[in-house]
Motif scaffolding. Structure first.
Motif, PDB file in Angstrom:
ATOM      1  N   SER A   1     -12.657 -15.061   7.881  1.00 18.35           N
ATOM      2  CA  SER A   1     -13.232 -13.892   7.226  1.00 18.35           C
ATOM      3  C   SER A   1     -12.659 -13.753   5.820  1.00 18.35           C
ATOM      4  CB  SER A   1     -12.936 -12.624   8.039  1.00 18.35           C
ATOM      5  OG  SER A   1     -13.563 -11.497   7.461  1.00 18.35           O
ATOM      6  N   CYS A   2     -13.480 -13.219   4.910  1.00 17.41           N
ATOM      7  CA  CYS A   2     -13.038 -12.983   3.542  1.00 17.41           C
ATOM      8  C   CYS A   2     -13.701 -11.705   3.048  1.00 17.41           C
ATOM      9  CB  CYS A   2     -13.393 -14.158   2.635  1.00 17.41           C
ATOM     10  SG  CYS A   2     -15.159 -14.589   2.618  1.00 17.41           S
ATOM     11  N   VAL A   3     -12.990 -10.935   2.220  1.00 15.36           N
ATOM     12  CA  VAL A   3     -13.522  -9.648   1.786  1.00 15.36           C
ATOM     13  C   VAL A   3     -12.915  -9.251   0.441  1.00 15.36           C
ATOM     14  CG1 VAL A   3     -11.745  -8.323   3.010  1.00 15.36           C
ATOM     15  CG2 VAL A   3     -13.950  -7.269   2.522  1.00 15.36           C
ATOM     16  N   PHE A   4     -13.739  -8.631  -0.410  1.00 11.39           N
ATOM     17  CA  PHE A   4     -13.232  -8.008  -1.627  1.00 11.39           C
ATOM     18  C   PHE A   4     -12.606  -6.665  -1.240  1.00 11.39           C
ATOM     19  CE2 PHE A   4     -16.510 -10.820  -3.291  1.00 11.39           C
ATOM     20  CZ  PHE A   4     -15.910 -11.346  -4.436  1.00 11.39           C
ATOM     21  N   LEU A   5     -11.388  -6.427  -1.696  1.00  9.56           N
ATOM     22  CA  LEU A   5     -10.732  -5.157  -1.411  1.00  9.56           C
ATOM     23  C   LEU A   5     -11.187  -4.094  -2.408  1.00  9.56           C
ATOM     24  CD1 LEU A   5      -7.090  -6.331  -0.607  1.00  9.56           C
ATOM     25  CD2 LEU A   5      -8.914  -5.715   0.997  1.00  9.56           C
ATOM     26  N   PRO A   6     -11.240  -2.832  -1.985  1.00 10.87           N
ATOM     27  CA  PRO A   6     -11.622  -1.747  -2.905  1.00 10.87           C
ATOM     28  C   PRO A   6     -10.718  -1.714  -4.124  1.00 10.87           C
ATOM     29  CG  PRO A   6     -11.574  -0.965  -0.639  1.00 10.87           C
ATOM     30  CD  PRO A   6     -10.975  -2.340  -0.627  1.00 10.87           C
ATOM     31  N   ARG A   7     -11.305  -1.374  -5.255  1.00  9.16           N
ATOM     32  CA  ARG A   7     -10.543  -1.322  -6.505  1.00  9.16           C
ATOM     33  C   ARG A   7      -9.610  -0.120  -6.527  1.00  9.16           C
ATOM     34  NH1 ARG A   7     -12.569  -4.438 -10.737  1.00  9.16           N
ATOM     35  NH2 ARG A   7     -10.636  -3.770 -11.769  1.00  9.16           N
ATOM     36  N   SER A   8      -8.450  -0.311  -7.144  1.00  3.78           N
ATOM     37  CA  SER A   8      -7.470   0.758  -7.319  1.00  3.78           C
ATOM     38  C   SER A   8      -6.823   0.613  -8.683  1.00  3.78           C
ATOM     39  CB  SER A   8      -6.395   0.687  -6.232  1.00  3.78           C
ATOM     40  OG  SER A   8      -5.300   1.520  -6.555  1.00  3.78           O
ATOM     41  N   PRO A   9      -6.619   1.726  -9.411  1.00  4.99           N
ATOM     42  CA  PRO A   9      -5.971   1.633 -10.723  1.00  4.99           C
ATOM     43  C   PRO A   9      -4.571   1.038 -10.655  1.00  4.99           C
ATOM     44  CG  PRO A   9      -6.979   3.790 -10.401  1.00  4.99           C
ATOM     45  CD  PRO A   9      -7.020   3.109  -9.078  1.00  4.99           C
ATOM     46  N   ALA A  10      -3.937   1.150  -9.504  1.00  4.53           N
ATOM     47  CA  ALA A  10      -2.545   0.697  -9.382  1.00  4.53           C
ATOM     48  C   ALA A  10      -2.427  -0.784  -9.026  1.00  4.53           C
ATOM     49  CB  ALA A  10      -1.824   1.533  -8.329  1.00  4.53           C
TER      50      ALA A  10
ATOM     51  N   ILE B   1       0.831  -1.198   0.000  1.00  8.40           N
ATOM     52  CA  ILE B   1       0.000   0.000   0.000  1.00  8.40           C
ATOM     53  C   ILE B   1       0.871   1.255   0.000  1.00  8.40           C
ATOM     54  CG2 ILE B   1      -1.667   1.320   1.361  1.00  8.40           C
ATOM     55  CD1 ILE B   1      -2.864  -1.325   2.266  1.00  8.40           C
ATOM     56  N   SER B   2       1.951   1.253   0.776  1.00  9.17           N
ATOM     57  CA  SER B   2       2.830   2.422   0.834  1.00  9.17           C
ATOM     58  C   SER B   2       3.492   2.659  -0.514  1.00  9.17           C
ATOM     59  CB  SER B   2       3.896   2.219   1.918  1.00  9.17           C
ATOM     60  OG  SER B   2       3.293   2.125   3.186  1.00  9.17           O
ATOM     61  N   PHE B   3       3.890   1.570  -1.173  1.00 10.51           N
ATOM     62  CA  PHE B   3       4.578   1.712  -2.450  1.00 10.51           C
ATOM     63  C   PHE B   3       3.689   2.376  -3.482  1.00 10.51           C
ATOM     64  CE2 PHE B   3       7.605   0.767  -5.684  1.00 10.51           C
ATOM     65  CZ  PHE B   3       6.880   0.417  -6.821  1.00 10.51           C
ATOM     66  N   HIS B   4       2.397   1.996  -3.492  1.00 10.29           N
ATOM     67  CA  HIS B   4       1.479   2.565  -4.474  1.00 10.29           C
ATOM     68  C   HIS B   4       0.845   3.864  -3.984  1.00 10.29           C
ATOM     69  CE1 HIS B   4       1.717  -0.736  -7.322  1.00 10.29           C
ATOM     70  NE2 HIS B   4       1.659  -1.573  -6.307  1.00 10.29           N
ATOM     71  N   THR B   5       1.160   4.272  -2.781  1.00  9.98           N
ATOM     72  CA  THR B   5       0.635   5.496  -2.183  1.00  9.98           C
ATOM     73  C   THR B   5      -0.868   5.625  -2.397  1.00  9.98           C
ATOM     74  OG1 THR B   5       1.057   6.887  -4.134  1.00  9.98           O
ATOM     75  CG2 THR B   5       2.844   6.660  -2.513  1.00  9.98           C
ATOM     76  N   THR B   6      -1.573   4.541  -2.087  1.00 15.81           N
ATOM     77  CA  THR B   6      -3.022   4.518  -2.253  1.00 15.81           C
ATOM     78  C   THR B   6      -3.683   4.277  -0.907  1.00 15.81           C
ATOM     79  OG1 THR B   6      -2.829   3.649  -4.484  1.00 15.81           O
ATOM     80  CG2 THR B   6      -4.945   3.359  -3.388  1.00 15.81           C
ATOM     81  N   LYS B   7      -4.674   5.089  -0.597  1.00 15.49           N
ATOM     82  CA  LYS B   7      -5.433   4.907   0.646  1.00 15.49           C
ATOM     83  C   LYS B   7      -6.850   4.494   0.275  1.00 15.49           C
ATOM     84  CE  LYS B   7      -6.780   8.551   2.947  1.00 15.49           C
ATOM     85  NZ  LYS B   7      -6.642   9.770   3.740  1.00 15.49           N
ATOM     86  N   TYR B   8      -7.356   3.422   0.909  1.00 18.27           N
ATOM     87  CA  TYR B   8      -8.701   2.957   0.621  1.00 18.27           C
ATOM     88  C   TYR B   8      -9.710   3.643   1.519  1.00 18.27           C
ATOM     89  CZ  TYR B   8      -6.654  -0.817  -2.091  1.00 18.27           C
ATOM     90  OH  TYR B   8      -5.969  -1.538  -3.010  1.00 18.27           O
TER      91      TYR B   8
END
Length: 299
Positions: free
Chosen positions: A265-274, A14-21
Protein backbone atom coordinates in the motif's frame (compact mmCIF):
# COMPACT_ATOMS: atom_id res chain seq x y z
CA UNK A 1 10.00 -5.26 16.40
CA UNK A 2 10.35 -3.46 13.04
CA UNK A 3 6.70 -2.46 13.09
CA UNK A 4 7.05 -1.14 16.61
CA UNK A 5 10.11 0.91 15.70
CA UNK A 6 8.49 2.30 12.55
CA UNK A 7 5.24 3.22 14.24
CA UNK A 8 7.14 4.57 17.23
CA UNK A 9 9.03 6.97 14.99
CA UNK A 10 5.83 8.07 13.29
CA UNK A 11 3.97 8.54 16.58
CA UNK A 12 6.81 10.54 18.09
CA UNK A 13 6.97 12.76 14.99
CA UNK A 14 3.26 13.48 15.10
CA UNK A 15 3.31 14.07 18.87
CA UNK A 16 6.27 16.42 18.59
CA UNK A 17 4.50 18.61 16.04
CA UNK A 18 1.18 18.30 17.90
CA UNK A 19 -0.63 17.87 14.60
CA UNK A 20 -3.68 15.68 14.07
CA UNK A 21 -4.66 14.67 10.54
CA UNK A 22 -8.29 14.73 9.51
CA UNK A 23 -9.78 12.35 6.95
CA UNK A 24 -10.57 15.30 4.68
CA UNK A 25 -6.84 15.94 4.18
CA UNK A 26 -6.46 18.98 6.42
CA UNK A 27 -4.38 19.28 9.57
CA UNK A 28 -5.58 20.43 12.98
CA UNK A 29 -3.33 21.66 15.74
CA UNK A 30 -4.05 19.80 18.97
CA UNK A 31 -2.30 18.53 22.07
CA UNK A 32 0.00 15.48 21.75
CA UNK A 33 -1.70 12.10 21.52
CA UNK A 34 -0.91 10.10 24.66
CA UNK A 35 -2.31 6.71 23.78
CA UNK A 36 -4.46 4.86 21.27
CA UNK A 37 -7.67 3.43 22.67
CA UNK A 38 -8.21 -0.24 21.93
CA UNK A 39 -11.68 -1.44 20.93
CA UNK A 40 -13.21 -4.79 20.21
CA UNK A 41 -12.89 -6.14 16.64
CA UNK A 42 -15.30 -4.74 14.07
CA UNK A 43 -14.95 -7.76 11.78
CA UNK A 44 -14.89 -11.45 12.65
CA UNK A 45 -12.10 -12.18 10.15
CA UNK A 46 -9.25 -10.29 8.48
CA UNK A 47 -9.89 -6.68 7.41
CA UNK A 48 -9.05 -6.36 3.72
CA UNK A 49 -9.69 -2.67 3.01
CA UNK A 50 -10.35 0.62 4.78
CA UNK A 51 -11.19 4.11 3.49
CA UNK A 52 -12.19 7.54 4.79
CA UNK A 53 -15.92 8.32 4.67
CA UNK A 54 -16.28 11.57 6.63
CA UNK A 55 -13.86 13.50 8.86
CA UNK A 56 -14.89 11.34 11.83
CA UNK A 57 -15.95 8.14 10.04
CA UNK A 58 -14.23 5.35 8.13
CA UNK A 59 -15.52 2.36 6.21
CA UNK A 60 -13.96 -1.11 6.16
CA UNK A 61 -14.49 -4.44 4.43
CA UNK A 62 -13.40 -7.91 5.44
CA UNK A 63 -13.17 -11.60 4.76
CA UNK A 64 -16.33 -11.99 6.81
CA UNK A 65 -18.19 -10.61 3.73
CA UNK A 66 -19.38 -7.53 5.60
CA UNK A 67 -18.89 -3.77 5.27
CA UNK A 68 -18.75 -1.64 8.43
CA UNK A 69 -18.82 2.08 9.18
CA UNK A 70 -16.95 3.11 12.33
CA UNK A 71 -16.32 6.29 14.29
CA UNK A 72 -12.63 6.81 14.95
CA UNK A 73 -13.55 9.10 17.85
CA UNK A 74 -15.51 6.50 19.82
CA UNK A 75 -14.27 3.33 18.15
CA UNK A 76 -17.86 2.18 17.78
CA UNK A 77 -19.20 0.34 14.73
CA UNK A 78 -22.15 2.52 13.68
CA UNK A 79 -23.40 0.53 10.68
CA UNK A 80 -22.89 -2.93 9.27
CA UNK A 81 -23.88 -3.85 5.73
CA UNK A 82 -24.51 -7.43 4.65
CA UNK A 83 -25.01 -8.62 1.06
CA UNK A 84 -21.83 -10.00 -0.47
CA UNK A 85 -21.50 -13.77 -0.66
CA UNK A 86 -17.69 -13.81 -0.61
CA UNK A 87 -14.81 -11.76 0.81
CA UNK A 88 -14.93 -7.99 0.38
CA UNK A 89 -11.79 -6.90 -1.50
CA UNK A 90 -12.09 -3.09 -1.69
CA UNK A 91 -14.17 -0.31 -0.15
CA UNK A 92 -14.37 3.37 -1.09
CA UNK A 93 -16.57 6.45 -0.97
CA UNK A 94 -16.67 10.02 -2.18
CA UNK A 95 -15.45 12.00 0.82
CA UNK A 96 -18.28 13.55 2.84
CA UNK A 97 -20.79 11.50 0.87
CA UNK A 98 -23.42 9.23 2.42
CA UNK A 99 -22.70 6.50 -0.12
CA UNK A 100 -20.35 3.58 0.44
CA UNK A 101 -19.13 1.21 -2.28
CA UNK A 102 -17.69 -2.27 -1.88
CA UNK A 103 -16.12 -4.81 -4.27
CA UNK A 104 -15.95 -8.53 -3.67
CA UNK A 105 -14.67 -11.92 -4.73
CA UNK A 106 -18.30 -12.67 -5.62
CA UNK A 107 -17.60 -10.63 -8.84
CA UNK A 108 -19.95 -7.80 -7.89
CA UNK A 109 -19.88 -4.26 -6.54
CA UNK A 110 -22.54 -2.91 -4.19
CA UNK A 111 -23.57 0.57 -3.07
CA UNK A 112 -24.81 1.23 0.47
CA UNK A 113 -26.52 4.28 1.96
CA UNK A 114 -25.10 5.45 5.27
CA UNK A 115 -28.57 6.30 6.57
CA UNK A 116 -30.45 3.59 4.65
CA UNK A 117 -31.21 -0.06 5.25
CA UNK A 118 -28.60 -2.72 5.95
CA UNK A 119 -29.04 -4.05 2.40
CA UNK A 120 -27.48 -2.59 -0.77
CA UNK A 121 -29.18 0.35 -2.47
CA UNK A 122 -27.57 -0.52 -5.82
CA UNK A 123 -25.96 -3.59 -7.32
CA UNK A 124 -23.32 -3.62 -10.08
CA UNK A 125 -22.87 -7.10 -11.60
CA UNK A 126 -20.92 -7.67 -14.81
CA UNK A 127 -17.35 -8.77 -14.09
CA UNK A 128 -16.34 -12.37 -14.73
CA UNK A 129 -13.77 -12.62 -11.93
CA UNK A 130 -12.99 -11.04 -8.55
CA UNK A 131 -13.34 -7.24 -8.52
CA UNK A 132 -10.01 -5.75 -7.43
CA UNK A 133 -10.33 -2.05 -8.31
CA UNK A 134 -12.88 0.52 -7.17
CA UNK A 135 -12.95 4.30 -7.71
CA UNK A 136 -15.86 6.73 -7.35
CA UNK A 137 -16.09 10.17 -8.96
CA UNK A 138 -15.86 13.15 -6.58
CA UNK A 139 -19.61 13.82 -6.92
CA UNK A 140 -20.40 10.09 -6.44
CA UNK A 141 -22.39 10.00 -9.70
CA UNK A 142 -20.10 7.55 -11.49
CA UNK A 143 -18.11 4.51 -10.50
CA UNK A 144 -15.17 2.78 -12.15
CA UNK A 145 -14.41 -0.85 -11.38
CA UNK A 146 -11.61 -3.18 -12.39
CA UNK A 147 -11.13 -6.92 -12.22
CA UNK A 148 -8.79 -9.82 -12.81
CA UNK A 149 -10.90 -10.46 -15.92
CA UNK A 150 -8.76 -7.76 -17.65
CA UNK A 151 -11.61 -5.24 -17.84
CA UNK A 152 -12.43 -1.78 -16.51
CA UNK A 153 -16.10 -0.77 -16.33
CA UNK A 154 -17.89 2.55 -15.78
CA UNK A 155 -21.27 2.71 -14.03
CA UNK A 156 -24.06 5.17 -13.32
CA UNK A 157 -24.48 5.00 -9.56
CA UNK A 158 -28.12 6.14 -9.65
CA UNK A 159 -29.42 3.58 -12.16
CA UNK A 160 -26.78 0.85 -11.88
CA UNK A 161 -26.38 0.96 -15.67
CA UNK A 162 -23.02 -0.05 -17.14
CA UNK A 163 -21.96 2.98 -19.22
CA UNK A 164 -18.85 1.40 -20.71
CA UNK A 165 -16.57 -1.62 -20.63
CA UNK A 166 -12.96 -1.78 -21.85
CA UNK A 167 -10.75 -4.86 -22.03
CA UNK A 168 -6.96 -5.00 -22.41
CA UNK A 169 -5.12 -8.31 -22.70
CA UNK A 170 -3.24 -9.29 -19.51
CA UNK A 171 -4.49 -6.19 -17.70
CA UNK A 172 -5.16 -7.78 -14.32
CA UNK A 173 -6.32 -4.76 -12.32
CA UNK A 174 -4.91 -4.40 -8.81
CA UNK A 175 -6.14 -0.91 -7.84
CA UNK A 176 -8.02 2.16 -9.08
CA UNK A 177 -8.17 5.77 -7.85
CA UNK A 178 -9.92 8.86 -9.22
CA UNK A 179 -7.92 12.05 -9.85
CA UNK A 180 -9.51 14.86 -7.77
CA UNK A 181 -11.37 17.38 -9.93
CA UNK A 182 -10.54 15.55 -13.16
CA UNK A 183 -12.25 12.96 -15.39
CA UNK A 184 -9.20 10.69 -15.10
CA UNK A 185 -8.80 7.40 -13.25
CA UNK A 186 -5.42 5.87 -12.36
CA UNK A 187 -5.06 2.11 -12.59
CA UNK A 188 -2.37 -0.25 -11.30
CA UNK A 189 -1.91 -3.65 -12.94
CA UNK A 190 -0.23 -7.00 -12.65
CA UNK A 191 1.26 -6.33 -16.10
CA UNK A 192 3.64 -3.95 -14.24
CA UNK A 193 2.16 -0.76 -15.68
CA UNK A 194 0.26 2.29 -14.42
CA UNK A 195 -2.45 3.57 -16.79
CA UNK A 196 -4.40 6.82 -16.93
CA UNK A 197 -7.98 6.26 -18.10
CA UNK A 198 -10.17 9.04 -19.49
CA UNK A 199 -13.49 8.15 -17.88
CA UNK A 200 -15.52 10.12 -20.42
CA UNK A 201 -14.90 7.64 -23.24
CA UNK A 202 -13.32 4.95 -21.05
CA UNK A 203 -10.13 5.00 -23.08
CA UNK A 204 -6.48 4.86 -22.00
CA UNK A 205 -5.09 8.40 -22.15
CA UNK A 206 -1.55 7.46 -21.11
CA UNK A 207 0.49 4.46 -20.02
CA UNK A 208 3.62 4.99 -17.96
CA UNK A 209 6.72 2.91 -18.79
CA UNK A 210 6.42 -0.57 -17.32
CA UNK A 211 8.15 -1.28 -14.03
CA UNK A 212 10.08 -4.49 -13.31
CA UNK A 213 7.47 -5.83 -10.90
CA UNK A 214 3.71 -6.05 -10.43
CA UNK A 215 2.14 -2.74 -9.40
CA UNK A 216 0.09 -3.46 -6.28
CA UNK A 217 -1.49 -0.11 -5.37
CA UNK A 218 -1.79 3.53 -6.45
CA UNK A 219 -2.80 6.87 -4.98
CA UNK A 220 -3.20 10.46 -6.26
CA UNK A 221 -2.18 13.65 -4.49
CA UNK A 222 -4.99 16.00 -3.48
CA UNK A 223 -3.82 18.63 -5.98
CA UNK A 224 -3.94 16.06 -8.78
CA UNK A 225 -0.31 16.69 -9.72
CA UNK A 226 1.27 13.40 -8.73
CA UNK A 227 0.50 9.70 -8.74
CA UNK A 228 2.13 7.18 -6.43
CA UNK A 229 2.43 3.44 -7.08
CA UNK A 230 3.92 0.50 -5.20
CA UNK A 231 5.66 -2.65 -6.42
CA UNK A 232 5.79 -6.29 -5.49
CA UNK A 233 9.17 -7.71 -4.48
CA UNK A 234 11.10 -10.20 -2.40
CA UNK A 235 14.53 -10.61 -0.76
CA UNK A 236 15.34 -6.94 -1.25
CA UNK A 237 14.55 -6.95 -4.97
CA UNK A 238 11.67 -4.67 -6.01
CA UNK A 239 9.27 -3.41 -3.36
CA UNK A 240 9.83 0.24 -4.25
CA UNK A 241 7.25 3.01 -4.45
CA UNK A 242 7.31 5.31 -7.48
CA UNK A 243 6.23 8.94 -7.88
CA UNK A 244 4.82 9.91 -11.30
CA UNK A 245 4.12 13.35 -12.77
CA UNK A 246 0.51 13.55 -14.00
CA UNK A 247 0.39 17.09 -15.41
CA UNK A 248 3.62 18.07 -17.16
CA UNK A 249 6.14 15.45 -18.23
CA UNK A 250 4.03 12.40 -17.33
CA UNK A 251 7.28 10.69 -16.46
CA UNK A 252 8.72 8.98 -13.40
CA UNK A 253 9.84 11.56 -10.85
CA UNK A 254 11.36 9.52 -8.02
CA UNK A 255 11.63 6.06 -6.46
CA UNK A 256 11.46 5.25 -2.75
CA UNK A 257 13.55 2.17 -1.98
CA UNK A 258 13.91 0.50 1.40
CA UNK A 259 11.36 -2.29 1.72
CA UNK A 260 12.64 -5.86 1.47
CA UNK A 261 9.40 -7.47 0.33
CA UNK A 262 6.24 -6.51 -1.56
CA UNK A 263 4.98 -3.01 -0.82
CA UNK A 264 1.24 -3.55 -0.42
CA UNK A 265 0.00 0.00 0.00
CA UNK A 266 1.08 3.58 -0.66
CA UNK A 267 -0.58 6.88 0.24
CA UNK A 268 0.01 10.63 0.16
CA UNK A 269 -0.17 11.97 3.71
CA UNK A 270 -2.26 15.10 4.44
CA UNK A 271 -0.32 18.33 4.19
CA UNK A 272 0.79 20.12 7.36
CA UNK A 273 2.65 23.43 7.75
CA UNK A 274 4.98 21.75 10.24
CA UNK A 275 6.03 18.87 7.97
CA UNK A 276 7.40 18.53 4.42
CA UNK A 277 5.16 16.84 1.81
CA UNK A 278 5.20 13.18 2.83
CA UNK A 279 4.08 9.74 1.71
CA UNK A 280 3.68 6.46 3.58
CA UNK A 281 4.16 2.87 2.46
CA UNK A 282 3.46 -0.50 4.07
CA UNK A 283 5.01 -3.84 3.22
CA UNK A 284 5.03 -7.57 3.79
CA UNK A 285 8.37 -6.97 5.52
CA UNK A 286 6.31 -5.88 8.58
CA UNK A 287 7.22 -2.20 8.34
CA UNK A 288 5.49 1.09 7.64
CA UNK A 289 7.79 3.77 6.24
CA UNK A 290 7.22 7.53 5.99
CA UNK A 291 9.14 9.34 3.25
CA UNK A 292 9.82 12.94 2.30
CA UNK A 293 8.02 13.15 -1.03
CA UNK A 294 10.51 15.54 -2.64
CA UNK A 295 13.83 14.13 -1.44
CA UNK A 296 13.06 10.45 -0.90
CA UNK A 297 14.47 10.65 2.64
CA UNK A 298 12.80 8.64 5.40
CA UNK A 299 11.33 10.22 8.49
Amino acid sequence: VLVGRAMGKLQSKISFHTTKYRADGSAEETRPVRAVQQRGPVHTDAVTSVAALKPDLCVSGGRDKSVAVCSWRSGAALRRFIGHTREVTKVTSALDSNRVFSASRDKTVMMWELHGTSGPSQHFPGHDLVVTGLAVSPDASQLCTGSRDNTVCKWDTETGECLGRAAISRNLVTHLCWVPGEPYVIQASEDKTIRIWDSRELQVAHTFPAKRHIQTCCDVSQDGRYCLSSSSGSAGEGGEATLWDLRQTRNQVREYKGHFQTTTSCVFLPRSPALPPSIATSSYDSTVKVWDRDTGGRG
